[in-house]
Motif scaffolding. Structure first.
Motif, PDB file in Angstrom:
ATOM      1  N   ASN A  18      -5.836  -3.917  11.358  1.00 47.72           N
ATOM      2  CA  ASN A  18      -6.471  -2.674  10.917  1.00 47.72           C
ATOM      3  C   ASN A  18      -7.355  -2.855   9.701  1.00 47.72           C
ATOM      4  N   SER A  19      -7.533  -4.113   9.285  1.00 50.05           N
ATOM      5  CA  SER A  19      -8.531  -4.427   8.269  1.00 50.05           C
ATOM      6  C   SER A  19      -8.902  -5.889   8.458  1.00 50.05           C
ATOM      7  N   PRO A  20     -10.185  -6.192   8.579  1.00 48.93           N
ATOM      8  CA  PRO A  20     -10.624  -7.508   9.065  1.00 48.93           C
ATOM      9  C   PRO A  20     -10.060  -8.721   8.340  1.00 48.93           C
ATOM     10  N   VAL A  21      -9.976  -8.656   7.013  1.00 44.96           N
ATOM     11  CA  VAL A  21      -9.578  -9.869   6.270  1.00 44.96           C
ATOM     12  C   VAL A  21      -8.161 -10.302   6.635  1.00 44.96           C
ATOM     13  N   ARG A  22      -7.361  -9.382   7.181  1.00 45.90           N
ATOM     14  CA  ARG A  22      -5.970  -9.721   7.540  1.00 45.90           C
ATOM     15  C   ARG A  22      -5.893 -10.666   8.736  1.00 45.90           C
ATOM     16  N   SER A 111      -8.310   9.229  -1.001  1.00 44.18           N
ATOM     17  CA  SER A 111      -7.276   8.426  -0.335  1.00 44.18           C
ATOM     18  C   SER A 111      -7.594   6.958  -0.195  1.00 44.18           C
ATOM     19  N   SER A 112      -8.813   6.551  -0.527  1.00 45.42           N
ATOM     20  CA  SER A 112      -9.137   5.122  -0.435  1.00 45.42           C
ATOM     21  C   SER A 112     -10.259   4.785  -1.402  1.00 45.42           C
ATOM     22  N   GLY A 113     -10.372   3.507  -1.728  1.00 50.49           N
ATOM     23  CA  GLY A 113     -11.448   3.069  -2.617  1.00 50.49           C
ATOM     24  C   GLY A 113     -12.818   3.354  -2.035  1.00 50.49           C
ATOM     25  N   THR A 114     -12.933   3.185  -0.702  1.00 47.96           N
ATOM     26  CA  THR A 114     -14.204   3.484  -0.038  1.00 47.96           C
ATOM     27  C   THR A 114     -14.603   4.933  -0.247  1.00 47.96           C
ATOM     28  N   GLU A 115     -13.618   5.822  -0.092  1.00 47.28           N
ATOM     29  CA  GLU A 115     -13.888   7.248  -0.258  1.00 47.28           C
ATOM     30  C   GLU A 115     -14.297   7.550  -1.697  1.00 47.28           C
ATOM     31  N   CYS A 139     -20.440  -8.079  -4.971  1.00 50.83           N
ATOM     32  CA  CYS A 139     -19.479  -7.021  -5.313  1.00 50.83           C
ATOM     33  C   CYS A 139     -19.217  -6.195  -4.066  1.00 50.83           C
ATOM     34  N   TYR A 140     -17.984  -5.756  -3.904  1.00 54.66           N
ATOM     35  CA  TYR A 140     -17.607  -4.950  -2.733  1.00 54.66           C
ATOM     36  C   TYR A 140     -17.039  -3.631  -3.236  1.00 54.66           C
ATOM     37  N   HIS A 141     -17.507  -2.551  -2.612  1.00 54.32           N
ATOM     38  CA  HIS A 141     -17.065  -1.230  -3.068  1.00 54.32           C
ATOM     39  C   HIS A 141     -16.519  -0.418  -1.904  1.00 54.32           C
ATOM     40  N   GLY A 142     -16.085  -1.112  -0.821  1.00 58.98           N
ATOM     41  CA  GLY A 142     -15.630  -0.394   0.351  1.00 58.98           C
ATOM     42  C   GLY A 142     -16.706  -0.369   1.420  1.00 58.98           C
ATOM     43  N   HIS A 143     -16.410   0.228   2.548  1.00 56.39           N
ATOM     44  CA  HIS A 143     -17.313   0.103   3.709  1.00 56.39           C
ATOM     45  C   HIS A 143     -18.210   1.340   3.905  1.00 56.39           C
ATOM     46  N   GLU A 236     -13.321  -0.011 -10.636  1.00 54.53           N
ATOM     47  CA  GLU A 236     -12.056  -0.580 -11.122  1.00 54.53           C
ATOM     48  C   GLU A 236     -10.953  -0.454 -10.069  1.00 54.53           C
ATOM     49  N   VAL A 237     -11.341  -0.427  -8.809  1.00 53.16           N
ATOM     50  CA  VAL A 237     -10.321  -0.359  -7.748  1.00 53.16           C
ATOM     51  C   VAL A 237      -9.365  -1.541  -7.864  1.00 53.16           C
ATOM     52  N   ILE A 238      -9.875  -2.711  -8.199  1.00 49.40           N
ATOM     53  CA  ILE A 238      -8.990  -3.868  -8.401  1.00 49.40           C
ATOM     54  C   ILE A 238      -8.547  -3.972  -9.867  1.00 49.40           C
ATOM     55  N   GLY A 262      -8.254   2.794  -7.750  1.00 48.03           N
ATOM     56  CA  GLY A 262      -7.423   2.869  -6.542  1.00 48.03           C
ATOM     57  C   GLY A 262      -6.256   1.917  -6.668  1.00 48.03           C
ATOM     58  N   LYS A 263      -5.838   1.359  -5.561  1.00 51.54           N
ATOM     59  CA  LYS A 263      -4.793   0.329  -5.500  1.00 51.54           C
ATOM     60  C   LYS A 263      -3.592   0.610  -6.415  1.00 51.54           C
ATOM     61  N   VAL A 264      -3.523  -0.002  -7.614  1.00 54.39           N
ATOM     62  CA  VAL A 264      -2.354   0.166  -8.486  1.00 54.39           C
ATOM     63  C   VAL A 264      -2.059   1.639  -8.743  1.00 54.39           C
ATOM     64  N   TYR A 393     -12.970 -15.912  -0.767  1.00 54.60           N
ATOM     65  CA  TYR A 393     -13.767 -14.860  -1.427  1.00 54.60           C
ATOM     66  C   TYR A 393     -12.874 -13.747  -1.960  1.00 54.60           C
ATOM     67  N   GLU A 394     -11.568 -14.027  -2.006  1.00 56.50           N
ATOM     68  CA  GLU A 394     -10.654 -13.018  -2.549  1.00 56.50           C
ATOM     69  C   GLU A 394     -10.043 -13.533  -3.845  1.00 56.50           C
ATOM     70  N   THR A 395      -9.001 -12.872  -4.299  1.00 53.56           N
ATOM     71  CA  THR A 395      -8.423 -13.166  -5.615  1.00 53.56           C
ATOM     72  C   THR A 395      -6.911 -13.224  -5.502  1.00 53.56           C
TER      73      THR A 395
HETATM   74  P1  KE4 Z   1     -10.395   0.526   0.158  1.00 54.77           P
HETATM   75  O1  KE4 Z   1     -11.349   1.444   0.876  1.00 54.77           O
HETATM   76  O2  KE4 Z   1     -10.113  -0.736   0.957  1.00 54.77           O
HETATM   77  O3  KE4 Z   1      -9.126   1.231  -0.309  1.00 54.77           O
HETATM   78  O4  KE4 Z   1     -11.102   0.065  -1.189  1.00 54.77           O
HETATM   79  C1  KE4 Z   1     -12.372  -0.511  -1.124  1.00 54.77           C
HETATM   80  C2  KE4 Z   1     -12.624  -1.346  -2.371  1.00 54.77           C
HETATM   81  C3  KE4 Z   1     -13.422  -0.836  -3.364  1.00 54.77           C
HETATM   82  N1  KE4 Z   1     -13.688  -1.547  -4.495  1.00 54.77           N
HETATM   83  C4  KE4 Z   1     -13.168  -2.781  -4.678  1.00 54.77           C
HETATM   84  C5  KE4 Z   1     -13.497  -3.543  -5.928  1.00 54.77           C
HETATM   85  C6  KE4 Z   1     -12.334  -3.361  -3.686  1.00 54.77           C
HETATM   86  O5  KE4 Z   1     -11.840  -4.610  -3.867  1.00 54.77           O
HETATM   87  C7  KE4 Z   1     -12.039  -2.626  -2.515  1.00 54.77           C
HETATM   88  C8  KE4 Z   1     -11.155  -3.176  -1.416  1.00 54.77           C
HETATM   89  N2  KE4 Z   1     -10.647  -4.498  -1.631  1.00 54.77           N
HETATM   90  C9  KE4 Z   1     -10.347  -5.251  -0.423  1.00 54.77           C
HETATM   91  C10 KE4 Z   1      -9.952  -6.678  -0.801  1.00 54.77           C
HETATM   92  N3  KE4 Z   1     -10.724  -7.289  -1.790  1.00 54.77           N
HETATM   93  C11 KE4 Z   1      -9.285  -4.582   0.364  1.00 54.77           C
HETATM   94  C12 KE4 Z   1      -8.660  -5.444   1.429  1.00 54.77           C
HETATM   95  C13 KE4 Z   1      -9.166  -5.113   2.811  1.00 54.77           C
HETATM   96  O6  KE4 Z   1     -10.389  -4.842   2.978  1.00 54.77           O
HETATM   97  O7  KE4 Z   1      -8.321  -5.122   3.745  1.00 54.77           O
END
Ligand code: KE4
Length: 421
Positions: A18-22, A111-115, A139-143, A236-238, A262-264, A393-395
């Motif tokens: 349900n999430s590609p990196v897995r 509910s999610s970092g993307t949102e 930098c990644y900020h969600g999809h 600051e999601v991470i 997000g996350k924590v 590419y992860e941490t």
């Molecule tokens: P989510 O939509 O996955 O909750 O958060 C997106 C997001 C936003 N900003 C940062 C800095 C992020 O790292 C993330 C999501 N991180 C990835 C892993 N680096 C989540 C793991 C995954 O995609 O399954």
């Protein structure tokens, strides 16, 4: 067996995950299926135990199934799971976040970092009346469509679609610059300055491997945004409540206009959010004209888990986790150096990264690291019961459950694997 479950999953879930990196696509092999987790360990369907440095991609920091979090969720569940009305816990969590990050004068939970990132982009555009967004390559900020962009050639280029299904139109207002390069941001503002609504940055880049900001970089970004009337937005999601009690903005003494988190903050349950200047945040519906909504926003179980998590994380806790990260980084460096392997181990507070190659400062240099060797390192560790991120590419995430014993166990495994690289 895991293989059977993966076969079954493939029959009903695209790629079986349900999430590609897995899916282990970056390192090869098949993912294991977790049945339970406790502290620093995951357990799979074959009864294997793994020392876990992914920690749900940073969403878990106290260790899995921490009693305070489990109890908070269990208690909340006895009172129902979702009401769709305001609750006191949402107010208490927002206040707890603001106490840790005073720049977040007003906060909206999602509910999610993307949102959260999607909302920040729309809010920045609505509040400034401008269209362009600057993001930094790697930098990644969600999809969200607007930020699924690939950098064009050159240093400040209009984005190209970074995924199928993303139209040229949705990225036409996204500018991509290299990370750690202020000249590129100057070029972007020189060309589009009056039309740039915001610049988004991971204050410590953790999605191209772990890449620290060069000295003065973040302050340089903030100053340029201020000079051109663009919003300085830190993702600051991470790093939020991860690298310090007040996140990276405390570590680097920043006062962003908007912060995504997000996350924590959700203690491993679906919770994220954004916050920042009240005069900007008040543009959000129902107060202002920028629409945003969510059925499960501020969910009672997620806010309970978030409050329980933040309440455990005092400065002493961050000190302990940072010490574990330092011990891990030093151990990995020695293990790889001893085997004559060219590698760069990075550490920022509680975060650790491993590149097989020279030091990395942006996405282009991250791509030149030896990711095939990382894959071999990953599998060698996995065979020895240590689960690193299934992508270079992860941490790596240290948490309260990673004590000296677990770190030393990890380093011993790294010595054994490094010799085979
Ligand atoms: P989510 O939509 O996955 O909750 O958060 C997106 C997001 C936003 N900003 C940062 C800095 C992020 O790292 C993330 C999501 N991180 C990835 C892993 N680096 C989540 C793991 C995954 O995609 O399954």
């Amino acid at each position: 067996m895991a293989g059977d479950w993966f076969e079954r999953a493939l029959g009903v879930i695209p790629g079986g995950v349900n999430s590609p990196v897995r899916a282990f696509g970056s390192v090869g092999g098949q993912p294991f299926f977790t049945t339970r987790a406790e502290g620093a360990h995951l357990y799979d369907t074959n009864g294997n135990r793994y020392l876990d440095y992914v920690q749900s991609w940073g969403a878990v920091i106290l260790g899995h199934a921490h009693p305070a979090v489990v109890e908070a969720i269990a208690q909340a569940a006895t009172r129902g799971t979702s009401y769709g009305t305001p609750t006191t816990a949402e107010v208490e969590l927002a206040e707890a976040i603001r106490e840790r990050m005073p720049a977040l004068e007003k906060i909206r939970l999602v509910s999610s970092g993307t949102e959260a990132a999607m909302t920040a982009v729309r809010l920045a555009r609505g509040a400034t009346g401008r269209a362009k967004i600057v993001k930094l390559a790697g930098c990644y900020h969600g999809h969200l469509d607007a930020l699924l962009v690939a950098a064009g050639s050159g240093v400040a280029t209009l984005g190209l679609p970074g995924s199928a299904g993303v139209t040229a139109g949705t990225v036409a207002d996204t500018i991509v610059c290299p990370y750690n390069d202020l000249d590129a941001v100057d070029a972007a503002f020189a060309e589009h300055g009056d039309d740039i609504a915001a610049l988004l940055v991971e204050p410590v880049a953790a999605n191209m491997g772990l890449v620290a900001p060069l000295p003065g970089y973040l302050q340089g970004l903030a100053e340029r945004c201020r000079r051109h009337g663009a919003l300085f937005v830190v993702d600051e999601v991470i790093t939020g409540f991860r690298v310090a009690r007040g996140g990276a903005q405390a570590l680097y003494d920043l006062r962003p206009d908007l912060t995504i988190f997000g996350k924590v903050a959700g203690g491993g349950l679906p919770l994220a959010g954004l916050g920042g200047r009240a005069d900007v945040m008040d543009h959000l519906a129902p107060l202002g004209p920028v629409y945003q909504a969510g059925t499960l926003s501020g969910n009672p179980l997620a806010t309970a888990a978030g409050l329980a998590t933040l309440s455990v994380l005092d400065d002493a806790a961050y000190g302990r986790i940072t010490q574990s990260a330092r011990r891990l980084a030093e151990g990995l460096s020695v293990a790889l150096e001893t085997s004559g392997v060219v590698a760069t181990v990075t550490q920022v507070a509680t975060l650790v990264g491993v590149f097989f190659g020279p030091a990395v400062h942006d996405y282009e240099s991250a791509k030149t690291a030896d990711h095939e060797r990382y894959a071999r390192f990953f599998h060698g560790l996995l065979e020895r019961g240590v689960y690193f991120a299934p992508s270079g590419y992860e941490t790596l995430f240290c948490g309260l459950a990673h004590d000296d014993t677990t770190i030393d166990e990890t380093v011993a495994a790294a010595f054994a694997v490094a010799a085979t690289l």
